[in-house]
Scaffold this motif. Sequence first.
Motif, mmCIF file in Angstrom:
data_model
loop_
_atom_site.group_PDB
_atom_site.id
_atom_site.type_symbol
_atom_site.label_atom_id
_atom_site.label_comp_id
_atom_site.label_asym_id
_atom_site.label_seq_id
_atom_site.Cartn_x
_atom_site.Cartn_y
_atom_site.Cartn_z
ATOM 1 N N THR A 112 0.856 -1.189 0.000
ATOM 2 C CA THR A 112 0.000 0.000 0.000
ATOM 3 C C THR A 112 0.890 1.237 0.000
ATOM 4 N N PRO A 113 0.359 2.423 -0.333
ATOM 5 C CA PRO A 113 1.178 3.650 -0.283
ATOM 6 C C PRO A 113 1.821 3.872 1.089
ATOM 7 N N LEU A 114 1.087 3.580 2.163
ATOM 8 C CA LEU A 114 1.646 3.764 3.506
ATOM 9 C C LEU A 114 2.806 2.811 3.746
ATOM 10 N N GLN A 115 2.669 1.562 3.289
ATOM 11 C CA GLN A 115 3.750 0.591 3.469
ATOM 12 C C GLN A 115 4.978 0.974 2.647
ATOM 13 N N ARG A 116 4.758 1.502 1.456
ATOM 14 C CA ARG A 116 5.894 1.968 0.644
ATOM 15 C C ARG A 116 6.614 3.117 1.351
ATOM 16 N N GLN A 117 5.832 4.051 1.872
ATOM 17 C CA GLN A 117 6.436 5.175 2.588
ATOM 18 C C GLN A 117 7.254 4.683 3.778
ATOM 19 N N GLN A 118 6.712 3.747 4.534
ATOM 20 C CA GLN A 118 7.415 3.211 5.696
ATOM 21 C C GLN A 118 8.686 2.478 5.290
ATOM 22 N N SER A 133 10.230 8.639 -0.516
ATOM 23 C CA SER A 133 9.244 8.425 0.557
ATOM 24 C C SER A 133 8.219 9.545 0.643
ATOM 25 N N THR A 134 8.553 10.721 0.146
ATOM 26 C CA THR A 134 7.622 11.859 0.230
ATOM 27 C C THR A 134 6.586 11.861 -0.893
ATOM 28 N N SER A 135 6.708 10.936 -1.834
ATOM 29 C CA SER A 135 5.834 10.985 -3.015
ATOM 30 C C SER A 135 4.559 10.147 -2.885
ATOM 31 N N PHE A 136 4.422 9.377 -1.806
ATOM 32 C CA PHE A 136 3.291 8.445 -1.712
ATOM 33 C C PHE A 136 2.070 9.040 -1.014
ATOM 34 N N LEU A 137 2.304 9.719 0.117
ATOM 35 C CA LEU A 137 1.185 10.228 0.911
ATOM 36 C C LEU A 137 1.484 11.638 1.400
ATOM 37 N N LYS A 138 0.420 12.365 1.730
ATOM 38 C CA LYS A 138 0.554 13.678 2.349
ATOM 39 C C LYS A 138 0.192 13.532 3.828
ATOM 40 N N ASN A 139 1.153 13.071 4.621
ATOM 41 C CA ASN A 139 0.913 12.906 6.050
ATOM 42 C C ASN A 139 2.079 13.484 6.850
ATOM 43 N N HIS A 140 2.036 13.298 8.166
ATOM 44 C CA HIS A 140 3.041 13.888 9.057
ATOM 45 C C HIS A 140 4.445 13.389 8.730
ATOM 46 N N GLN A 141 4.586 12.077 8.508
ATOM 47 C CA GLN A 141 5.908 11.521 8.226
ATOM 48 C C GLN A 141 6.462 12.031 6.906
ATOM 49 N N SER A 142 5.577 12.220 5.925
ATOM 50 C CA SER A 142 6.007 12.753 4.634
ATOM 51 C C SER A 142 6.572 14.169 4.794
ATOM 52 N N ALA A 143 5.879 14.992 5.605
ATOM 53 C CA ALA A 143 6.359 16.358 5.850
ATOM 54 C C ALA A 143 7.705 16.330 6.572
ATOM 55 N N ARG A 144 7.828 15.428 7.532
ATOM 56 C CA ARG A 144 9.084 15.328 8.287
ATOM 57 C C ARG A 144 10.225 14.884 7.386
ATOM 58 N N ASN A 145 9.980 13.891 6.558
ATOM 59 C CA ASN A 145 11.019 13.411 5.639
ATOM 60 C C ASN A 145 11.474 14.516 4.695
ATOM 61 N N ALA A 146 10.511 15.300 4.210
ATOM 62 C CA ALA A 146 10.853 16.404 3.303
ATOM 63 C C ALA A 146 11.700 17.449 4.032
ATOM 64 N N PHE A 147 11.345 17.725 5.284
ATOM 65 C CA PHE A 147 12.108 18.717 6.050
ATOM 66 C C PHE A 147 13.541 18.243 6.273
ATOM 67 N N ASP A 161 4.572 26.431 1.597
ATOM 68 C CA ASP A 161 3.382 26.856 0.851
ATOM 69 C C ASP A 161 2.250 25.842 0.884
ATOM 70 N N GLU A 162 2.531 24.598 1.294
ATOM 71 C CA GLU A 162 1.495 23.560 1.298
ATOM 72 C C GLU A 162 0.667 23.650 2.578
ATOM 73 N N LYS A 163 -0.666 23.700 2.428
ATOM 74 C CA LYS A 163 -1.550 23.851 3.587
ATOM 75 C C LYS A 163 -1.674 22.562 4.402
ATOM 76 N N TRP A 164 -1.469 21.395 3.775
ATOM 77 C CA TRP A 164 -1.616 20.141 4.502
ATOM 78 C C TRP A 164 -0.446 19.876 5.451
ATOM 79 N N VAL A 165 0.662 20.585 5.269
ATOM 80 C CA VAL A 165 1.855 20.381 6.094
ATOM 81 C C VAL A 165 1.586 20.872 7.523
ATOM 82 N N PRO A 166 1.930 20.091 8.552
ATOM 83 C CA PRO A 166 1.739 20.537 9.938
ATOM 84 C C PRO A 166 2.411 21.879 10.202
#
Length: 744
Positions: free
Chosen positions: A209-215, A240-254, A278-283
Amino acid sequence: MKKSYNLIIFILIASSVLSCSTKKDSVINRNFHALTTKYNVLFNGEQAFEKGLKNIENGYVDNFWKRLPIEPIKFDERNANLIKFSSPGSGFDGDGGSDNSVPATPFDRAEEKAAKAIQKHSMNINGYEKNRKIDDAYLLLGKSRYYTQRFIPAIEAFNYIISNYPKAALIYDTKVWRAKSNIRLENEKLAIESLNLLIELDKNEKNLTPLQRQQAYTAMAMAYEKTDTIQKVIDNLAISTSFLKNHQSARNAFVLGQIYSELNRKDSARMVFRKLADEKWVPEKYRIHASIEMVKNIEAKDSSNVLLVDRLRKLIRNSDNRKYLNELYYQAGVLQEDRGNTEKAIDFYLKSLEVPSRDIYQKTYTYEKLGNIYFEKQEYLLAGSFYDSVLKATTEEFETEKRIRRIKRKNKGLTKLRAFEETVTANDSVLKLVAMSSDERTAFFEGYIEKIKESDEKKRQRLLNAQDFGSQFGGGSSFGGGNNQGKWYFYNSQSVGFGKVAFQKSWGKRPLEDNWRWSDKNEVGSETEEEETVQTEKTDSRYVVETYLKQIPSDPAVINKLKVDKNEALYQLGLIYKEQFKNSTLAISNFEKLYAINDKPELVLPINYHLYQLYDEIGEEEKANEKKDFILKNYSDSKFAEIIRKPNSKITESKKVDEIDKKYRLVYSLYKHNQFEDVVDQVDNLSAAAQNSELIAKFVLLRALAIGKYKSKDEYKKALEFVALNYANRIEGKKATEIIKLLK
């Protein structure tokens, strides 16, 4: 009828008992245990596990001044919340256990529930598990052990799933968790191999799944980070940042942006941080700090500086960002400093310090920036106070950083400088008073007392105004008012503060006793009310000229000591400014002040030599030649004159010093190897150069210590007394004195 009823009851009881059996493979048994596992034991365990994760999330504080860890958790053996736990499985039999069996953390509770699910509901029949929820229990067991830092038992749980449930839906999650446990055990190579197999398999079969790929890619980045293979870390974080827009994705990008910044790939870093900002979904915390990081990665002369200033201003004006104001003000100051606007930068730095914040580490950077600015301005005392603040705010965790060690070294010289400056200022003030006539002193202190009275009156008026202001809004202490019902005078801190000042203004400091109004108890009732007021006013020593006059020293020995200390401080200041801070102007100023008042002949030559060097350094040839001629004419035989005539003589002198130093090392080596008679013999036959060197005190003390090793106590004491008497003002003499006291 009754027999039929009993039979039905018996059948129901028998079927319920049989359905509880974990040894019988039937539809009823499988479903019964699966449902019981899922909605009873395992549910409670999963709830406890989620609570533990929430505790970690709430308790973990990111330090955005350093590269963030990919997984936001810090395993620390000193953290009792993570490592203190009871053995899972205690209290299973309904005894409730004792107080000692209560799990220490939610993860222990989750582990306990997982173990209970396996013990009570596992249906392993002929080598096959018939309860489809037991693999979930094993996964929960492994994850709980992971968070309690028991990685080997966690891997055992994960391996059991992989071996016994190869087709389970959670097999991919299990492999990722096993890889993470291996990373924590520093088995990065094994973790990378297993994750590579998982990723390659997914490329062909697309089962993850996208979450498993990200993990999986996140775990891979963690593994490569441990091996310092930085390009691999970048590659896996980017994927890892290309699969989902979640907290871990934002952290990995940072983290990816921070790595680009460390590698000085500023354009790539800005691109990552701009996207995050610029992304609103980012914490929120990542969005705000992404904007800050954009400022850090901009060139000082870049035209986009102006846009970043506007961005920071908007963030500062936004009331939702109040908890980030200290960092925003700091970064605005950095931006202004880079643009050459030092005064604006100082203003922003001071605003940053004024913001209440728990981020002590950030404050150390602000104090350091202010210290550096004032150091460059040559306002060394002010710079030193800011460096002091850095060291006071630094916790044990960061004391070993190069930045902090550098500040410590820098501040060491500033501390000495501050002490000498204070000595000069204080002694100079006292000596000026000593030089005044009696009338001049009286006039000086009368003016000083008037200033004190004026300051006290302003304070009293401020407190009075504050009291009146509080009364208008129901905060006063007036009695009888409807709004102040039940508000006693002493409940109002402003009123009490005003009362204390007003009392001391009129009465001074009085002890708690009978007839406290009277200074002279023998004359109670003899003065009028007006005389009483005059008497009490005089008791406030701050308003009496005599209080200050009697503190002026009159003893010639004390006055001479003040002069000596002041002169020594001026000389040391000149040396510090000359040698340590390379500030020729201030060094010259202090040496010239000392030269004008110096009464010690032995200081004339070194002062002139230092001034000669300083004037020569700044290109004032006339003054340099004047000092040079003075030394050559009046001190032609001195080593300073020899250095001026033959600059290469420094090399000869240093060679002599080196030879004496080697000699001392040789003698010390003999002492360390217990050759005490040879030590005494070597010191007794020292060359004339060694006997006149700075190391002679060390030689003599070493000789005395050697005598104490093989001769009598009286001879040892006699040798020590020689050192103590002849070198009383040196460390060696003081050390000898201490040993003599111990011998007595």
